[in-house]
Scaffold this active site. Structure first.
Site, PDB file in Angstrom:
ATOM      1  N   GLU A  54       1.099 -23.049 -18.978  1.00 14.61           N
ATOM      2  CA  GLU A  54       2.462 -22.570 -19.261  1.00 14.61           C
ATOM      3  C   GLU A  54       3.526 -23.348 -18.504  1.00 14.61           C
ATOM      4  OE1 GLU A  54       1.657 -17.806 -19.755  1.00 14.61           O
ATOM      5  OE2 GLU A  54       2.098 -18.636 -17.789  1.00 14.61           O
ATOM      6  N   PRO A  55       3.670 -24.624 -18.757  1.00 19.71           N
ATOM      7  CA  PRO A  55       4.726 -25.355 -18.064  1.00 19.71           C
ATOM      8  C   PRO A  55       6.110 -24.999 -18.616  1.00 19.71           C
ATOM      9  CG  PRO A  55       3.581 -26.782 -19.620  1.00 19.71           C
ATOM     10  CD  PRO A  55       2.902 -25.446 -19.688  1.00 19.71           C
ATOM     11  N   ARG A  77      21.266 -22.003  -8.363  1.00 18.98           N
ATOM     12  CA  ARG A  77      20.045 -22.317  -7.621  1.00 18.98           C
ATOM     13  C   ARG A  77      20.289 -22.661  -6.152  1.00 18.98           C
ATOM     14  NH1 ARG A  77      16.761 -25.852  -8.585  1.00 18.98           N
ATOM     15  NH2 ARG A  77      14.850 -24.696  -8.216  1.00 18.98           N
ATOM     16  N   TYR A 129      16.090 -23.496 -15.606  1.00 18.95           N
ATOM     17  CA  TYR A 129      16.598 -22.429 -14.746  1.00 18.95           C
ATOM     18  C   TYR A 129      18.059 -22.640 -14.339  1.00 18.95           C
ATOM     19  CZ  TYR A 129      11.583 -21.636 -14.549  1.00 18.95           C
ATOM     20  OH  TYR A 129      10.268 -21.435 -14.900  1.00 18.95           O
ATOM     21  N   CYS A 172      34.817 -17.630  -6.205  1.00 16.06           N
ATOM     22  CA  CYS A 172      35.379 -17.147  -4.949  1.00 16.06           C
ATOM     23  C   CYS A 172      34.266 -16.723  -4.026  1.00 16.06           C
ATOM     24  CB  CYS A 172      36.316 -15.987  -5.227  1.00 16.06           C
ATOM     25  SG  CYS A 172      37.748 -16.577  -6.081  1.00 16.06           S
ATOM     26  N   TYR A 175      18.235 -20.506  -3.674  1.00 18.68           N
ATOM     27  CA  TYR A 175      17.092 -21.160  -3.010  1.00 18.68           C
ATOM     28  C   TYR A 175      17.499 -22.351  -2.151  1.00 18.68           C
ATOM     29  CZ  TYR A 175      15.430 -19.377  -7.586  1.00 18.68           C
ATOM     30  OH  TYR A 175      15.214 -18.644  -8.721  1.00 18.68           O
TER      31      TYR A 175
HETATM   32  N1  LLP Z   1       4.200 -18.748 -16.220  1.00 16.99           N
HETATM   33  C1  LLP Z   1       4.621 -17.713 -15.480  1.00 16.99           C
HETATM   34  C2  LLP Z   1       3.906 -16.448 -15.556  1.00 16.99           C
HETATM   35  C3  LLP Z   1       5.759 -17.837 -14.682  1.00 16.99           C
HETATM   36  O1  LLP Z   1       6.152 -16.807 -13.952  1.00 16.99           O
HETATM   37  C4  LLP Z   1       6.456 -19.062 -14.654  1.00 16.99           C
HETATM   38  C5  LLP Z   1       7.662 -19.216 -13.845  1.00 16.99           C
HETATM   39  C6  LLP Z   1       5.985 -20.124 -15.444  1.00 16.99           C
HETATM   40  C7  LLP Z   1       4.851 -19.934 -16.213  1.00 16.99           C
HETATM   41  C8  LLP Z   1       6.664 -21.465 -15.501  1.00 16.99           C
HETATM   42  O2  LLP Z   1       6.695 -22.113 -14.293  1.00 16.99           O
HETATM   43  P1  LLP Z   1       7.321 -23.584 -14.215  1.00 16.99           P
HETATM   44  O3  LLP Z   1       6.392 -24.514 -14.943  1.00 16.99           O
HETATM   45  O4  LLP Z   1       8.644 -23.519 -14.859  1.00 16.99           O
HETATM   46  O5  LLP Z   1       7.392 -23.866 -12.772  1.00 16.99           O
HETATM   47  N2  LLP Z   1      14.147 -19.505 -11.157  1.00 16.99           N
HETATM   48  C9  LLP Z   1      13.263 -20.300 -10.331  1.00 16.99           C
HETATM   49  C10 LLP Z   1      11.918 -20.498 -10.976  1.00 16.99           C
HETATM   50  C11 LLP Z   1      11.214 -19.206 -11.277  1.00 16.99           C
HETATM   51  C12 LLP Z   1       9.919 -19.434 -11.957  1.00 16.99           C
HETATM   52  C13 LLP Z   1       9.411 -18.161 -12.523  1.00 16.99           C
HETATM   53  N3  LLP Z   1       8.172 -18.266 -13.195  1.00 16.99           N
HETATM   54  C14 LLP Z   1      13.936 -21.643 -10.054  1.00 16.99           C
HETATM   55  O6  LLP Z   1      15.058 -21.843 -10.492  1.00 16.99           O
HETATM   56  O7  LLP Z   1      13.373 -22.478  -9.366  1.00 16.99           O
END
Ligand code: LLP
Length: 444
Positions: free
Chosen positions: A294-295, A334, A394, A365, A338
Site C-alpha cells: 500500500e504505497p 506538515r 499529505y 496568524c 512534524y
Molecule cells: N497503509 C496504511 C494502513 C497507512 O496507515 C498508510 C499511511 C499507508 C498505507 C501509506 O503509507 P505511505 O506509503 O504513504 O508512507 N500525514 C503523515 C503521513 C501519515 C501516514 C498515514 N498512513 C505525513 O504527512 O507524513
C-alpha cells in the site's frame, strides 16, 4: 537544486515540471497552486505493479494508499494503471466510487470505522475491510448479515516494530492506537473471534509499520513476524493465511538529508518484501499468500510541487530572514505537525546560486505557520515564484481552511499541458455551510 525525474531547469532559467514551465503555470492558474506530474504518478504505479507481476507471479495487488492524495482524477489514474486502492473513510470511498473505481479493488482501513462507513462499504461491495477492533468485527458481521452477505476481512495486526521515522507516523509500536498486538495476545484472540463470525470471512492479516521509512530491515522484520504469527494460527486454529497486506511507508526525497531513489529503485523494497515472504513461508510450510502493498507517499509525493508567490520579506538582522508566501499551513501543515523539511526553489530564477539562508513563512496568524526553516535560496524578491518540492503527498489531503483561507486548486500536467483536477475554492465555497440562526440575523 538536484534535477530530478519530473523537474528540470529550462533555457529561461525557469523550473519545469513534467514539461510545463512553472512561471507560466503560476501566471495562468494563480498561486498558491498544487501541481502534479501525471507521468511520475503512473511510473511509480507501474514500477510497483510490474515488480509484483515479475517477482511474485502477479499473485498480488498494489493498493494506492489514497490518503496521500485523494481526488477523483487520481483514482482514474490508479484504475487505468490496473491497481487497487485503500481508503480510510466514507469520504475517500465516495470519491473513488464517484470516479468509477471498481469496488472489488477497494480495501477499507481505519482504526474506528463508523457504522455508516461500514454500511457504505458493504453497499458498494468493496473487496475487503481491514478490521482494527473487536467492535468493528461485530459491526461488519452485523451489517453483512443484514444484507445477506459475507464480507472478506483482514485483521490489522501490530507486529511491534519500531521504524526510524517521526513518532507521529510510526504505527506499529506497542503503544499504537492501530491494530491488534502480537505482543499482548489480542491478535490471536481477534483471529479466534473473527473465525467464529458467520458473516465475515477472515482472509489474512494487514500490517503497516509507519511512513517515510528508508531502511528495508524494518519491513522485513514485520513480514517475518506476520508469517510466524500466521503459522501459529494455522497450528492452533487451522487458519490458512490467504492474503497478507504489508502496508506502505517507503521514504521519499524531501531534502538532501533523504535518500534520492529513482522510480525504478522502489522495486527493491517490493523485492525485499517478496524474498522475506517466500523464505519465511517456506520455512513455516505455508503456501504463498496473495500479497498486497500500500504505497501512498512514494507514488504521489515527488510527483507534486506547490507554487507560491513571494510577498512580505522580513529581515531581522543577525537573527532571521523570513520570506512570506501566499500559502502556508492551510495548504501544507506538515511543518506545524512534524517539523518536516522541504526544499524550496525560486521557480523564476532556478538557475541562480543560493546566497541566503531564509525561513519560508505562511500567511496564517500563527508563529508556527512555517513551510521550511533555515533553507538556502537566491536573494528572493517580492513577486518571485517560489516552488516547494515533494509536496504531492499529505499536503492537499491535509489542507484546511484555517483563517478562512481557500484551499488551493490542484492541476495535473501531462506532456507539458496542465488541467485542473481540483478547482479553486471561492470565498463562497468557504461560506457554503454557514448558517445564521434566525435570531442572529441582521435586521437593520
Ligand atoms: N497503509 C496504511 C494502513 C497507512 O496507515 C498508510 C499511511 C499507508 C498505507 C501509506 O503509507 P505511505 O506509503 O504513504 O508512507 N500525514 C503523515 C503521513 C501519515 C501516514 C498515514 N498512513 C505525513 O504527512 O507524513
Amino acid at each position: 537544486m538536484n534535477e530530478r525525474e519530473t523537474l528540470k531547469i529550462n533555457e529561461k532559467g525557469h523550473l519545469e515540471i513534467g514539461g510545463a514551465d512553472c512561471v507560466d503555470l503560476a501566471s495562468k492558474f494563480g498561486t498558491p497552486l498544487y501541481v502534479f506530474d501525471e507521468a511520475y504518478i503512473r511510473k511509480m504505479m507501474r514500477v510497483y505493479r510490474e515488480t509484483l507481476a515479475k517477482k511474485y507471479d502477479g499473485n498480488g495487488l498494489v493498493l494506492y494508499a489514497s490518503k496521500a492524495f485523494s481526488c477523483q482524477a487520481v483514482y482514474r489514474i490508479a484504475d487505468e494503471e490496473n491497481i487497487g486502492i485503500d481508503v480510510v473513510s466514507g469520504g475517500e470511498l465516495y470519491t473513488a466510487l464517484k470516479a468509477g473505481f471498481p469496488a472489488e479493488k477497494i480495501y477499507m482501513h481505519g482504526n474506528n470505522k463508523l457504522d455508516y462507513e461500514i454500511g457504505e462499504a458493504l453497499d458498494a461491495g468493496i473487496g475487503c475491510i481491514v478490521a482494527d477492533a473487536y467492535s468493528e468485527i461485530d459491526k461488519i458481521d452485523a451489517e453483512a448479515a443484514k444484507r445477506g452477505k459475507t464480507q472478506k476481512i483482514l485483521l490489522r495486526i501490530n507486529p511491534g516494530v519500531e521504524a526510524h521515522t517521526h513518532a507521529f507516523v510510526q504505527t506499529a509500536t506497542t503503544d499504537s492506537k492501530f491494530g491488534f498486538s502480537l505482543a499482548d495476545g489480542t491478535a490471536e484472540s481477534a483471529t479466534a473471534y473473527a473465525l467464529n463470525k458467520k458473516h465475515v470471512r477472515l482472509e489474512g492479516y494487514h500490517c503497516h509499520i509507519g511512513s517515510q521509512i528508508f531502511e528495508k530491515q524494518s519491513f522485513v522484520i514485520a513480514v517475518e513476524k506476520c508469517i510466524d504469527f500466521a503459522a501459529e494460527m494455522k497450528q492452533k486454529y487451522g487458519f490458512l493465511l490467504q492474503t497478507l497486506n504489508l502496508g506502505g511507508g517507503y521514504g521519499i526525497w524531501y531534502t538532501d538529508e533523504d535518500k534520492k531513489i529513482a522510480p525504478e529503485g522502489y522495486a527493491e523494497y517490493v523485492e525485499a518484501l517478496i524474498e522475506a515472504v517466500k523464505a519465511k513461508a517456506a520455512e513455516k510450510g505455508l503456501s504463498l499468500p496473495f500479497l498486497l502493498i500500500e504505497p501512498g507517499r512514494s507514488i504521489v509525493g515527488e510527483a507534486g510541487i506547490t507554487l507560491y508567490t513571494v510577498g512580505a520579506i522580513k529581515d531581522i538582522p543577525a537573527v532571521k530572514k523570513y520570506i512570506a508566501v501566499d500559502g502556508g499551513m492551510f495548504d501544507n501543515p506538515r511543518y506545524a505537525l512534524y517539523q518536516s523539511k522541504y526544499t524550496p526553489v525560486l521557480a523564476n530564477r532556478a538557475d541562480e546560486e543560493c546566497t541566503e539562508i531564509v525561513t519560508i513563512a505562511g500567511k496564517c496568524c500563527e508563529s508556527g505557520d512555517l513551510i521550511a526553516v533555515n533553507v538556502s535560496l537566491p536573494k528572493a524578491e517580492t513577486g518571485d515564484i517560489l516552488a516547494v518540492l515533494s509536496t504531492g503527498a499529505y499536503n492537499y489531503s491535509m489542507a484546511m481552511n484555517y483563517n478562512r483561507n481557500m484551499i488551493p486548486p490542484c492541476i495535473l500536467v501531462n506532456a507539458g499541458k496542465a488541467e485542473y483536477i481540483v478547482k479553486p475554492q471561492s470565498y463562497e465555497d468557504v461560506n457554503r455551510n454557514d448558517v445564521i440562526p434566525e435570531r442572529l440575523k441582521k435586521t437593520k
